[in-house]
Design an enzyme around this catalytic site. Structure first.
Site, PDB file in Angstrom:
ATOM      1  N   GLU A  79     -30.761 -13.830  24.970  1.00 43.23           N
ATOM      2  CA  GLU A  79     -32.079 -13.204  24.792  1.00 43.23           C
ATOM      3  C   GLU A  79     -33.191 -13.983  25.486  1.00 43.23           C
ATOM      4  O   GLU A  79     -34.197 -13.407  25.903  1.00 43.23           O
ATOM      5  CB  GLU A  79     -32.399 -13.030  23.313  1.00 43.23           C
ATOM      6  CG  GLU A  79     -31.586 -11.942  22.621  1.00 43.23           C
ATOM      7  CD  GLU A  79     -30.246 -12.432  22.096  1.00 43.23           C
ATOM      8  OE1 GLU A  79     -29.877 -13.588  22.408  1.00 43.23           O
ATOM      9  OE2 GLU A  79     -29.564 -11.665  21.393  1.00 43.23           O
ATOM     10  N   PHE A 141     -28.305 -10.054   5.936  1.00 48.34           N
ATOM     11  CA  PHE A 141     -27.599 -10.506   7.124  1.00 48.34           C
ATOM     12  C   PHE A 141     -28.501 -10.345   8.360  1.00 48.34           C
ATOM     13  O   PHE A 141     -29.079  -9.294   8.586  1.00 48.34           O
ATOM     14  CB  PHE A 141     -26.315  -9.694   7.306  1.00 48.34           C
ATOM     15  CG  PHE A 141     -25.541 -10.106   8.521  1.00 48.34           C
ATOM     16  CD1 PHE A 141     -25.044 -11.403   8.643  1.00 48.34           C
ATOM     17  CD2 PHE A 141     -25.337  -9.217   9.564  1.00 48.34           C
ATOM     18  CE1 PHE A 141     -24.347 -11.795   9.784  1.00 48.34           C
ATOM     19  CE2 PHE A 141     -24.649  -9.606  10.696  1.00 48.34           C
ATOM     20  CZ  PHE A 141     -24.148 -10.897  10.805  1.00 48.34           C
ATOM     21  N   GLN A 142     -28.615 -11.395   9.120  1.00 47.97           N
ATOM     22  CA  GLN A 142     -29.442 -11.428  10.335  1.00 47.97           C
ATOM     23  C   GLN A 142     -30.906 -11.093  10.068  1.00 47.97           C
ATOM     24  O   GLN A 142     -31.589 -10.527  10.914  1.00 47.97           O
ATOM     25  CB  GLN A 142     -28.861 -10.527  11.429  1.00 47.97           C
ATOM     26  CG  GLN A 142     -27.500 -11.050  11.884  1.00 47.97           C
ATOM     27  CD  GLN A 142     -27.037 -10.483  13.196  1.00 47.97           C
ATOM     28  OE1 GLN A 142     -27.357  -9.348  13.535  1.00 47.97           O
ATOM     29  NE2 GLN A 142     -26.272 -11.271  13.924  1.00 47.97           N
ATOM     30  N   LYS A 191     -34.608  -1.207  10.710  1.00 47.48           N
ATOM     31  CA  LYS A 191     -33.612  -0.213  11.127  1.00 47.48           C
ATOM     32  C   LYS A 191     -33.862   1.151  10.487  1.00 47.48           C
ATOM     33  O   LYS A 191     -33.657   2.183  11.119  1.00 47.48           O
ATOM     34  CB  LYS A 191     -32.215  -0.726  10.778  1.00 47.48           C
ATOM     35  CG  LYS A 191     -31.111   0.016  11.506  1.00 47.48           C
ATOM     36  CD  LYS A 191     -29.775  -0.702  11.367  1.00 47.48           C
ATOM     37  CE  LYS A 191     -28.683   0.029  12.140  1.00 47.48           C
ATOM     38  NZ  LYS A 191     -27.382  -0.662  12.001  1.00 47.48           N
ATOM     39  N   MET A 509     -37.559 -35.321  37.432  1.00 51.72           N
ATOM     40  CA  MET A 509     -38.940 -35.576  37.011  1.00 51.72           C
ATOM     41  C   MET A 509     -38.964 -36.591  35.862  1.00 51.72           C
ATOM     42  O   MET A 509     -39.844 -37.451  35.795  1.00 51.72           O
ATOM     43  CB  MET A 509     -39.609 -34.269  36.589  1.00 51.72           C
ATOM     44  CG  MET A 509     -41.094 -34.391  36.361  1.00 51.72           C
ATOM     45  SD  MET A 509     -41.945 -35.039  37.817  1.00 51.72           S
ATOM     46  CE  MET A 509     -42.475 -33.529  38.618  1.00 51.72           C
TER      47      MET A 509
HETATM   48  C1  LIG Z   1     -36.514 -26.825  28.059  1.00 52.63           C
HETATM   49  C2  LIG Z   1     -37.009 -28.130  28.574  1.00 52.63           C
HETATM   50  N1  LIG Z   1     -36.483 -29.289  28.145  1.00 52.63           N
HETATM   51  C3  LIG Z   1     -36.908 -30.461  28.631  1.00 52.63           C
HETATM   52  C4  LIG Z   1     -37.920 -30.515  29.549  1.00 52.63           C
HETATM   53  C5  LIG Z   1     -38.414 -31.867  30.083  1.00 52.63           C
HETATM   54  N2  LIG Z   1     -38.134 -31.952  31.534  1.00 52.63           N
HETATM   55  C6  LIG Z   1     -39.059 -31.708  32.465  1.00 52.63           C
HETATM   56  S1  LIG Z   1     -38.485 -31.822  34.028  1.00 52.63           S
HETATM   57  C7  LIG Z   1     -36.954 -32.268  33.480  1.00 52.63           C
HETATM   58  C8  LIG Z   1     -35.843 -32.557  34.439  1.00 52.63           C
HETATM   59  C9  LIG Z   1     -35.482 -31.380  35.254  1.00 52.63           C
HETATM   60  O1  LIG Z   1     -34.344 -31.703  36.014  1.00 52.63           O
HETATM   61  P1  LIG Z   1     -33.898 -30.749  37.186  1.00 52.63           P
HETATM   62  O2  LIG Z   1     -33.886 -29.351  36.739  1.00 52.63           O
HETATM   63  O3  LIG Z   1     -32.624 -31.255  37.771  1.00 52.63           O
HETATM   64  O4  LIG Z   1     -35.092 -30.872  38.219  1.00 52.63           O
HETATM   65  P2  LIG Z   1     -35.522 -32.101  39.135  1.00 52.63           P
HETATM   66  O5  LIG Z   1     -36.690 -32.744  38.472  1.00 52.63           O
HETATM   67  O6  LIG Z   1     -34.365 -33.014  39.265  1.00 52.63           O
HETATM   68  O7  LIG Z   1     -35.920 -31.476  40.422  1.00 52.63           O
HETATM   69  C10 LIG Z   1     -36.931 -32.312  32.085  1.00 52.63           C
HETATM   70  C11 LIG Z   1     -35.755 -32.695  31.282  1.00 52.63           C
HETATM   71  C12 LIG Z   1     -38.458 -29.291  29.951  1.00 52.63           C
HETATM   72  N3  LIG Z   1     -39.474 -29.219  30.827  1.00 52.63           N
HETATM   73  N4  LIG Z   1     -37.981 -28.115  29.480  1.00 52.63           N
END
Ligand SMILES: Cc1ncc(C[n+]2csc(CCOP(=O)(O)OP(=O)(O)O)c2C)c(N)n1
Ligand SMILES: [Mg+2]
Lengths: 611, 187
Positions: A79, A141-142, A191, A509
């Site tokens: 979803e 349920f749900q 529903k 990042m």
């Molecule tokens: C759902 C979610 N969880 C954690 C984060 C924190 N976060 C930001 S960038 C990142 C790393 C992303 O890695 P990747 O997709 O490989 O991209 P890269 O920075 O290596 O280009 C994380 C864990 C986030 N933005 N969103």
């Protein structure tokens, strides 16, 4: 299927009640079940595509979907994917995107997408099934308190308790989602309300008077802004997603205003494409990973004209030092955006297109004055900043630099009818820096919430809206895995979305912040046990391409573009590249890090640039 | 990392240390919010306050127009001028909110609160409680040989003062309605 428990009150669980009414006016309205109303309301609102996933509490609606051909239903694999796909659809068309999910887990899985759409002001409608009204509150349920859970992550939501008002509620939901500052709305439909029958209220008979945001700006403030604009010596336009949300007319008027005045323009991540990247006055994106010239112009300007942006903390950096010498005007349709973070001298509440139209009219009527000489000097200063060439990088050796990969992607796809989505991380910022956007609605990224897993399902939504276009999701390997199940959707519906993964085997990042701010302690920021992306693509019946040599890159990208079907492109890139420029958190704009691109000139020009 | 001149091992850097330099004088404001009386509307208002970290000092709500199904929420809140402005703007964004009035700045207003106070005691204390109640124009609405229940209306400050006086005289329990407020004059 998950049948609900048998009814305890003997009324019959899913009774179909034929409404017999003698009232002549009511007789003219068409009687139908709530489920049919849902489909009818979507049709009447011009919806052609719904992204969804069935379950017990929405079966009557799925039954109606089965019996018609006007609305296409795209079966996602989760979803969250449905909601992001609806977002992608909405952002790339300007229409309201629609997702349909079941009660309980279906609804809770939609929460991330709703929050994402709330923070980026994206108009979407999520329809959720709910347990029958007489079971609400019984831990059925749900059952989940969907309106309670989604209250803080929707612009508005409704529990539709009565079939007689369901159609009107759905039409109001479209109205609220798309007017004023757009946003996500949710209608929760028990529903029994789907099974019961009542008269259908068409859109034109729906009462929307309760919610009518102010569209036109206060003319006195507009005059004040034009006066400021006429005499400004170092003006800059700071534009955001509001320009795009306002519609194509806003972008057109913005371009006219910029060309006519010669005032330089920058944009947030969300606003890219409103003014063309090839435009003469374009400074590039601003903010934490924005361009040197854009941030310096913001810092040193004497008049800042904020159009549909919201002084986000990724933009302002240290508030005390944010553009200290400037007069600030702020155009926004949401009064709560004004003075929220930054004190505004000239606030204008209104729709961007309407306000820009008035600004142009007033400015022209007053003789099209502008401080030409000062602006020429200002442009000269900006051109000095441009010489820093903050996006410079050198591609050498056998490893692909992520910047190089995007530069080649730009070169090889820019002539196409192209839409870009992204995931979240370094790759997202590089995409914003190295890809050029010439038009609005071509760039779909998760800005406010920064949702990893957004880009892939969003690309599916975009491709549904633009079947003939080239849709590319610029991804990081970690983000992409978060919604990789949607490969099934792409293959099933033959959506030729291109998943361009900049694979650095790192949560890049996060790794960068750990390097810069946490003493190089790389706590859990690498991607272990990655799948073989080529085999993964093949396992889903799609095409996989692996590229690791810069010399092969162009051919590999061309192969991706030319393949008529979904592609996973595993682009192995330099693992430890950092994304620059960067304004470290809590620093002012003029203390930007230029990283490897820093030069002697930068220090002279900026005065205080850290190296 | 050389670029930031941050020593290896340091940690205290956050992206969110970004407070603006607005005035930090705390003001108390009474807001009147007219809303559609529909399910969940109070939750929306309260959720806004808790979600965005605003204060609620007092809150009352009741339907004021039974045919139009409008309710009036009176909320007393505290914050810097900028936060008060934000609260009003954020309230205005809620779809079933029709009007937001800041009674503190929109000219003179009357504010009243009703409280019930149970005071138990005997002898001198009981006499003194009754005497003070008279001064404060509080009514006795229930009485036993050992206790009174007083009803008092007035500003919140008046009720605070009365409750403070009753405390040494045997105050057992207090129930307060919160503030109801209207602007003065014919508008
Ligand atoms: C759902 C979610 N969880 C954690 C984060 C924190 N976060 C930001 S960038 C990142 C790393 C992303 O890695 P990747 O997709 O490989 O991209 P890269 O920075 O290596 O280009 C994380 C864990 C986030 N933005 N969103
Ligand atoms: Mg990565």
């Amino acid at each position: 299927m998950e049948p609900h428990a048998p009814p305890s009150n003997g009324r019959g669980l899913f009774y179909v009640k034929e409404l017999v009414t003698l009232d002549t006016e009511r007789q003219m309205t068409r009687q139908m079940t709530g489920a049919k109303m849902v489909v009818q309301a979507l049709k009447d609102q011009g919806v052609d595509t719904v992204f969804g996933y069935p379950g017990g509490a929405v079966l009557p609606i799925y039954d109606e979907i089965f019996q018609q051909n006007d609305i296409r239903h795209i079966l996602v694999r989760h979803e969250q994917g449905a909601v992001h796909a609806a977002e992608g659809y909405a952002r790339s068309t300007g229409k309201v995107g629609v997702a349909l999910v079941t009660s309980g887990p279906g609804a809770t899985n939609a929460v991330t997408g709703l929050t994402d759409a709330l923070l980026d002001s994206i108009p979407i409608l999520v329809i959720t099934g709910q347990v029958p009204t007489f079971m609400i509150g019984s831990d059925a349920f749900q059952e989940a308190d969907t309106v309670g859970i989604t209250r803080p992550c929707t612009k508005h939501n409704w529990l539709a308790k009565d079939t007689a008002t369901l159609a009107e509620t759905l039409h109001q939901a479209f109205h609220v989602a798309s007017s004023g500052r757009p946003g996500p709305v949710l209608v929760d439909i028990p529903k029994d309300v789907q099974f019961a029958s009542a008269g259908y209220t068409p859109p034109e008979k729906t009462n929307n008077t309760n919610y009518q945001p102010q569209m036109s700006g206060d003319i006195e403030s507009i005059n004040e802004l034009v006066e400021a604009l006429e005499s400004a010596e170092r003006p800059v336009f700071y534009t955001g997603g509001g320009v795009i949300n306002s519609g194509p007319k806003a972008s057109k008027l913005l371009r006219e205003l910029v060309e006519a005045t010669g005032i330089p323009i920058t944009s947030t991540l969300m606003g890219l494409g409103a003014y063309p990247a090839s435009g003469k006055h374009w400074l590039g994106m601003l903010g934490m990973h924005g361009l040197y010239e854009a941030n310096m112009a913001m810092h040193d300007c004497d008049l800042m004209i904020n159009i549909g942006a919201r002084f986000d903390d990724r933009i302002t950096g240290l508030i005390d030092a944010f553009s200290p010498g400037s007069k600030k005007a702020h155009i926004d349709i949401d009064p709560s955006s004004i003075n929220k973070v930054i004190k505004t001298d000239i606030p204008i509440v209104g729709d961007v297109a309407s306000v820009l139209d008035d600004i142009l009219k007033v400015w022209k009527a007053r003789g099209r004055n502008i401080n030409r000489e000062a602006i020429a000097n200002w442009t000269g200063q900006i051109n000095e900043w441009r010489k820093v060439d903050c996006l410079k990088f050198t591609q050498q050796g056998k490893t692909i630099k992520p910047q190089y990969a995007l530069k080649r992607l730009e070169e090889l796809t820019k002539s196409h009818d192209r839409y870009i989505t992204t995931e979240v991380g370094q790759h997202q910022m590089w995409a914003a820096q190295y890809l050029n956007f010439e038009d609005p609605n071509r760039w779909m990224t998760s800005g406010g919430l920064g949702t990893m897993g957004y880009g892939f399902p969003a690309s599916i939504g975009v491709q549904m809206a633009h079947p003939e276009s080239l849709v590319i999701n610029v991804a990081g390997e970690a983000s992409w895995l978060m919604n990789m199940q949607e490969m099934g959707t792409a293959v099933q519906f033959r959506l030729p979305v291109k998943q361009f993964i900049l694979n650095n085997e790192r949560l890049g990042m996060v790794r960068q912040w750990q390097e810069l701010l946490h003493g190089e302690r790389y706590s859990h920021s690498w991607s272990e046990a990655l799948p073989d992306f080529v085999k993964l693509a093949e396992a889903f019946g799609a095409k996989g391409i692996l590229c690791s040599d810069p010399a092969d890159l162009d051919d590999a990208i061309m192969e991706m573009i030319n393949h008529d079907g979904p592609v996973i492109f595993d682009c192995l890139v330099e693992k430890h590249e950092n994304c620059f420029p960067m304004i470290p958190s809590g620093k002012p704009h003029n203390e930007m890090l230029l990283g490897e691109a820093s030069t002697q000139g930068a220090i002279e020009a900026g005065g205080a640039v850290l190296v | 990392m050389a670029a930031l001149k941050i020593k290896k091992g340091s940690t205290k850097h956050s992206a969110y240390n970004l407070r603006p330099n607005f005035s930090d004088v705390q003001e108390s404001h009474t807001l009147a919010v007219v809303v559609d009386n529909e399910p969940g509307v109070l939750a929306r208002v309260i959720g806004l306050f808790s979600g965005r970290g605003y204060n609620i000092e007092s809150l009352t709500v009741a339907e004021i127009d039974h045919t139009g199904h409008h309710s009036r929420i009176t909320v007393v809140t505290k914050g810097t001028p900028q936060v008060i402005e934000q609260i009003k703007a954020q309230l205005g964004r809620i779809v079933p909110v029709h009007e937001v009035h800041d009674l503190t700045v929109e000219g003179a207003a009357v504010e009243r609160e009703l409280a019930l106070l149970k005071v138990a005691g005997a002898g001198d204390k009981r006499v003194e409680a009754l005497r003070l109640a008279d001064i404060f124009r509080a009514n006795v609405v229930d009485s036993t040989l050992e206790s009174f229940v007083f009803e008092i209306t007035g500003t919140s400050e008046k009720i605070d003062a009365f409750a403070d006086l009753m405390r040494p005289l045997g105050l057992v329990e207090v129930a307060r309605t919160g503030v109801a407020a209207l602007s003065r004059g014919s508008e």
